[in-house]
Scaffold this motif. Structure first.
Motif, PDB file in Angstrom:
ATOM      1  N   VAL A 132      57.478 -96.928 123.761  1.00 18.37           N
ATOM      2  CA  VAL A 132      56.380 -97.865 123.518  1.00 18.37           C
ATOM      3  C   VAL A 132      55.745 -98.276 124.850  1.00 18.37           C
ATOM      4  O   VAL A 132      54.587 -97.971 125.132  1.00 18.37           O
ATOM      5  CB  VAL A 132      56.862 -99.097 122.740  1.00 18.37           C
ATOM      6  N   GLU A 133      56.501 -98.967 125.707  1.00 16.64           N
ATOM      7  CA  GLU A 133      55.963 -99.383 127.010  1.00 16.64           C
ATOM      8  C   GLU A 133      56.123 -98.300 128.065  1.00 16.64           C
ATOM      9  O   GLU A 133      55.394 -98.292 129.058  1.00 16.64           O
ATOM     10  CB  GLU A 133      56.687-100.628 127.519  1.00 16.64           C
ATOM     11  N   GLY A 134      57.106 -97.405 127.862  1.00 12.47           N
ATOM     12  CA  GLY A 134      57.440 -96.472 128.922  1.00 12.47           C
ATOM     13  C   GLY A 134      57.955 -97.229 130.140  1.00 12.47           C
ATOM     14  O   GLY A 134      58.494 -98.335 130.034  1.00 12.47           O
ATOM     15  N   PHE A 135      57.794 -96.639 131.298  1.00 14.20           N
ATOM     16  CA  PHE A 135      58.252 -97.263 132.546  1.00 14.20           C
ATOM     17  C   PHE A 135      57.312 -98.356 133.025  1.00 14.20           C
ATOM     18  O   PHE A 135      57.656 -99.148 133.909  1.00 14.20           O
ATOM     19  CB  PHE A 135      58.376 -96.207 133.653  1.00 14.20           C
ATOM     20  N   ALA A 136      56.111 -98.451 132.443  1.00 15.61           N
ATOM     21  CA  ALA A 136      55.061 -99.286 133.017  1.00 15.61           C
ATOM     22  C   ALA A 136      55.382-100.776 132.967  1.00 15.61           C
ATOM     23  O   ALA A 136      54.891-101.546 133.802  1.00 15.61           O
ATOM     24  CB  ALA A 136      53.737 -99.017 132.319  1.00 15.61           C
ATOM     25  N   TRP A 137      56.204-101.210 132.002  1.00 22.49           N
ATOM     26  CA  TRP A 137      56.505-102.647 131.915  1.00 22.49           C
ATOM     27  C   TRP A 137      57.290-103.145 133.121  1.00 22.49           C
ATOM     28  O   TRP A 137      57.359-104.344 133.371  1.00 22.49           O
ATOM     29  CB  TRP A 137      57.259-102.947 130.626  1.00 22.49           C
ATOM     30  N   LEU A 138      57.857-102.221 133.908  1.00 17.40           N
ATOM     31  CA  LEU A 138      58.634-102.596 135.085  1.00 17.40           C
ATOM     32  C   LEU A 138      57.783-102.721 136.345  1.00 17.40           C
ATOM     33  O   LEU A 138      58.287-103.129 137.389  1.00 17.40           O
ATOM     34  CB  LEU A 138      59.739-101.565 135.311  1.00 17.40           C
ATOM     35  N   LEU A 139      56.513-102.365 136.270  1.00 15.70           N
ATOM     36  CA  LEU A 139      55.648-102.416 137.449  1.00 15.70           C
ATOM     37  C   LEU A 139      55.337-103.862 137.835  1.00 15.70           C
ATOM     38  O   LEU A 139      54.995-104.684 136.984  1.00 15.70           O
ATOM     39  CB  LEU A 139      54.342-101.666 137.181  1.00 15.70           C
ATOM     40  N   GLY A 140      55.429-104.148 139.112  1.00 11.40           N
ATOM     41  CA  GLY A 140      55.177-105.507 139.583  1.00 11.40           C
ATOM     42  C   GLY A 140      53.733-105.940 139.461  1.00 11.40           C
ATOM     43  O   GLY A 140      53.446-107.136 139.387  1.00 11.40           O
ATOM     44  N   ASP A 141      52.807-104.985 139.442  1.00 17.76           N
ATOM     45  CA  ASP A 141      51.379-105.327 139.371  1.00 17.76           C
ATOM     46  C   ASP A 141      50.786-104.974 138.012  1.00 17.76           C
ATOM     47  O   ASP A 141      49.595-104.676 137.902  1.00 17.76           O
ATOM     48  CB  ASP A 141      50.609-104.607 140.485  1.00 17.76           C
ATOM     49  N   LEU A 142      51.607-105.016 136.970  1.00 21.30           N
ATOM     50  CA  LEU A 142      51.144-104.599 135.648  1.00 21.30           C
ATOM     51  C   LEU A 142      49.949-105.415 135.176  1.00 21.30           C
ATOM     52  O   LEU A 142      49.005-104.866 134.616  1.00 21.30           O
ATOM     53  CB  LEU A 142      52.291-104.714 134.635  1.00 21.30           C
ATOM     54  N   GLU A 143      49.984-106.720 135.401  1.00 23.29           N
ATOM     55  CA  GLU A 143      48.885-107.563 134.911  1.00 23.29           C
ATOM     56  C   GLU A 143      47.548-107.121 135.491  1.00 23.29           C
ATOM     57  O   GLU A 143      46.545-107.035 134.774  1.00 23.29           O
ATOM     58  CB  GLU A 143      49.151-109.027 135.259  1.00 23.29           C
ATOM     59  N   GLN A 144      47.528-106.806 136.781  1.00 20.72           N
ATOM     60  CA  GLN A 144      46.282-106.344 137.392  1.00 20.72           C
ATOM     61  C   GLN A 144      45.864-104.979 136.848  1.00 20.72           C
ATOM     62  O   GLN A 144      44.680-104.735 136.589  1.00 20.72           O
ATOM     63  CB  GLN A 144      46.439-106.259 138.918  1.00 20.72           C
ATOM     64  N   ARG A 145      46.833-104.103 136.653  1.00 21.80           N
ATOM     65  CA  ARG A 145      46.519-102.771 136.141  1.00 21.80           C
ATOM     66  C   ARG A 145      45.949-102.827 134.726  1.00 21.80           C
ATOM     67  O   ARG A 145      45.126-101.982 134.344  1.00 21.80           O
ATOM     68  CB  ARG A 145      47.773-101.896 136.143  1.00 21.80           C
ATOM     69  N   MET A 146      46.371-103.824 133.939  1.00 18.46           N
ATOM     70  CA  MET A 146      45.900-103.909 132.563  1.00 18.46           C
ATOM     71  C   MET A 146      44.457-104.369 132.451  1.00 18.46           C
ATOM     72  O   MET A 146      43.867-104.339 131.373  1.00 18.46           O
ATOM     73  CB  MET A 146      46.813-104.850 131.770  1.00 18.46           C
ATOM     74  N   ALA A 147      43.849-104.769 133.560  1.00 19.46           N
ATOM     75  CA  ALA A 147      42.415-105.086 133.541  1.00 19.46           C
ATOM     76  C   ALA A 147      41.597-103.834 133.261  1.00 19.46           C
ATOM     77  O   ALA A 147      40.501-103.910 132.689  1.00 19.46           O
ATOM     78  CB  ALA A 147      41.993-105.713 134.870  1.00 19.46           C
ATOM     79  N   ASP A 148      42.123-102.681 133.643  1.00 19.13           N
ATOM     80  CA  ASP A 148      41.468-101.392 133.387  1.00 19.13           C
ATOM     81  C   ASP A 148      42.583-100.366 133.173  1.00 19.13           C
ATOM     82  O   ASP A 148      42.930 -99.601 134.068  1.00 19.13           O
ATOM     83  CB  ASP A 148      40.576-100.998 134.561  1.00 19.13           C
ATOM     84  N   PRO A 149      43.185-100.362 131.966  1.00 20.29           N
ATOM     85  CA  PRO A 149      44.462 -99.668 131.779  1.00 20.29           C
ATOM     86  C   PRO A 149      44.372 -98.192 131.413  1.00 20.29           C
ATOM     87  O   PRO A 149      45.403 -97.564 131.168  1.00 20.29           O
ATOM     88  CB  PRO A 149      45.075-100.452 130.619  1.00 20.29           C
ATOM     89  N   ALA A 150      43.179 -97.621 131.347  1.00 22.46           N
ATOM     90  CA  ALA A 150      43.039 -96.274 130.789  1.00 22.46           C
ATOM     91  C   ALA A 150      43.947 -95.260 131.478  1.00 22.46           C
ATOM     92  O   ALA A 150      44.653 -94.481 130.828  1.00 22.46           O
ATOM     93  CB  ALA A 150      41.581 -95.830 130.858  1.00 22.46           C
ATOM     94  N   ASP A 151      43.942 -95.250 132.811  1.00 27.27           N
ATOM     95  CA  ASP A 151      44.749 -94.259 133.521  1.00 27.27           C
ATOM     96  C   ASP A 151      46.236 -94.529 133.367  1.00 27.27           C
ATOM     97  O   ASP A 151      47.045 -93.593 133.251  1.00 27.27           O
ATOM     98  CB  ASP A 151      44.376 -94.239 135.008  1.00 27.27           C
ATOM     99  N   LEU A 152      46.623 -95.803 133.349  1.00 25.96           N
ATOM    100  CA  LEU A 152      48.025 -96.136 133.175  1.00 25.96           C
ATOM    101  C   LEU A 152      48.513 -95.691 131.798  1.00 25.96           C
ATOM    102  O   LEU A 152      49.590 -95.085 131.670  1.00 25.96           O
ATOM    103  CB  LEU A 152      48.240 -97.645 133.336  1.00 25.96           C
ATOM    104  N   LEU A 153      47.739 -95.953 130.758  1.00 27.68           N
ATOM    105  CA  LEU A 153      48.128 -95.525 129.424  1.00 27.68           C
ATOM    106  C   LEU A 153      48.170 -94.005 129.324  1.00 27.68           C
ATOM    107  O   LEU A 153      49.035 -93.436 128.643  1.00 27.68           O
ATOM    108  CB  LEU A 153      47.159 -96.102 128.391  1.00 27.68           C
TER     109      LEU A 153
END
Length: 244
Positions: free
Chosen positions: A195-216
């Motif tokens: 579901v979250e994969g490894f991304a929920w462990l990233l320290g800057d996740l909140e900032q990345r979710m402002a434009d999450p297309a590449d992360l997803l």
């Protein structure tokens, strides 16, 4: 251990284009409301009266996309045989801490599914608390190492002999254990998806979710990799009831 993105967006690609959905343990109706908006015929079943009332209120607020909600529980669904195209178990399996209880819920889901219908089951992964506590800087907290030991040995979130009302009571799966439970219940074509994969462990996740297309997009590259499933706090098992 929150989700990286709304779960409906993660599991939508595993659903048929239309049909009937039974959302077991659907709580206040988050998934049911989303799926009704997409045109599915949805029945929410939950054992908690307050959850059912909240779901019914949510349904009334979106009269253009209604769904139904009634009380019931995963091991004894108020649904006829072969009445559903999809059964969602997005919480019950981790609240049923005994293996025979989980097996009963999976068999009951199969009973109400039409042949070829899909079951989607979410679990919490065995190392989720180890990862979450480390991420939050809790390794020096009282009892945390005892919690880890119990989690990893037994899968239980709490000591059953010291369990207190209101404490989080759950079973944490090894991902392949979920596959085994689905196989034992008679399902086929099982896939395990992070579901979250490894991304929920990233320290800057909140900032990345402002434009999450590449992360997803990058999460999709790793979401079914067996060696990485355990880094996700939650895993979904997707399987089908065999056809005759």
């Amino acid at each position: 251990m929150g989700h990286l993105c709304p779960v409906p967006a993660r599991f939508a690609r595993f659903l048929p284009e239309h049909g009937s959905v039974v959302d077991v343990g659907g709580g206040p109706g988050t998934h049911a409301a989303h799926l009704a908006e997409r045109g599915y015929d949805v029945l929410l079943v939950d054992p908690v009266v307050r959850h059912v009332e909240m779901a019914q209120a949510r349904c009334r607020s979106q009269q253009h996309a209604p769904f139904r909600a009634q009380r019931g529980e995963a091991r004894s669904l108020p649904v006829a045989d072969q009445a559903a195209d999809v059964v969602l178990l997005m919480g019950p399996l981790y609240h049923l801490v005994q293996a025979d209880e989980r097996a009963a819920a999976l068999r009951e889901a199969s009973r109400v599914l039409r042949p070829g219908g899909a079951v989607l089951v979410e679990v919490i992964t065995r190392h989720a608390w180890v990862l979450d506590a480390t991420k939050k800087g809790l390794l020096d907290s009282d009892g945390v190492w005892e919690d880890f030991d119990r989690n990893l040995r037994t899968g239980l979130s709490q000591d059953p002999e010291r369990h207190t009302d209101g404490a989080f009571w759950a079973y944490f799966h090894n991902p392949e254990e979920l596959r085994g439970e689905l196989d034992l219940a008679g399902y086929q074509d099982t896939r395990l998806v992070a579901v979250e994969g490894f991304a929920w462990l990233l320290g800057d996740l909140e900032q990345r979710m402002a434009d999450p297309a590449d992360l997803l997009r990058v999460i999709r590259l790793t979401e079914t990799e067996p060696s990485m499933l355990g880094t996700s706090a939650h895993v979904i098992g997707v399987a089908r009831k065999p056809r005759p």
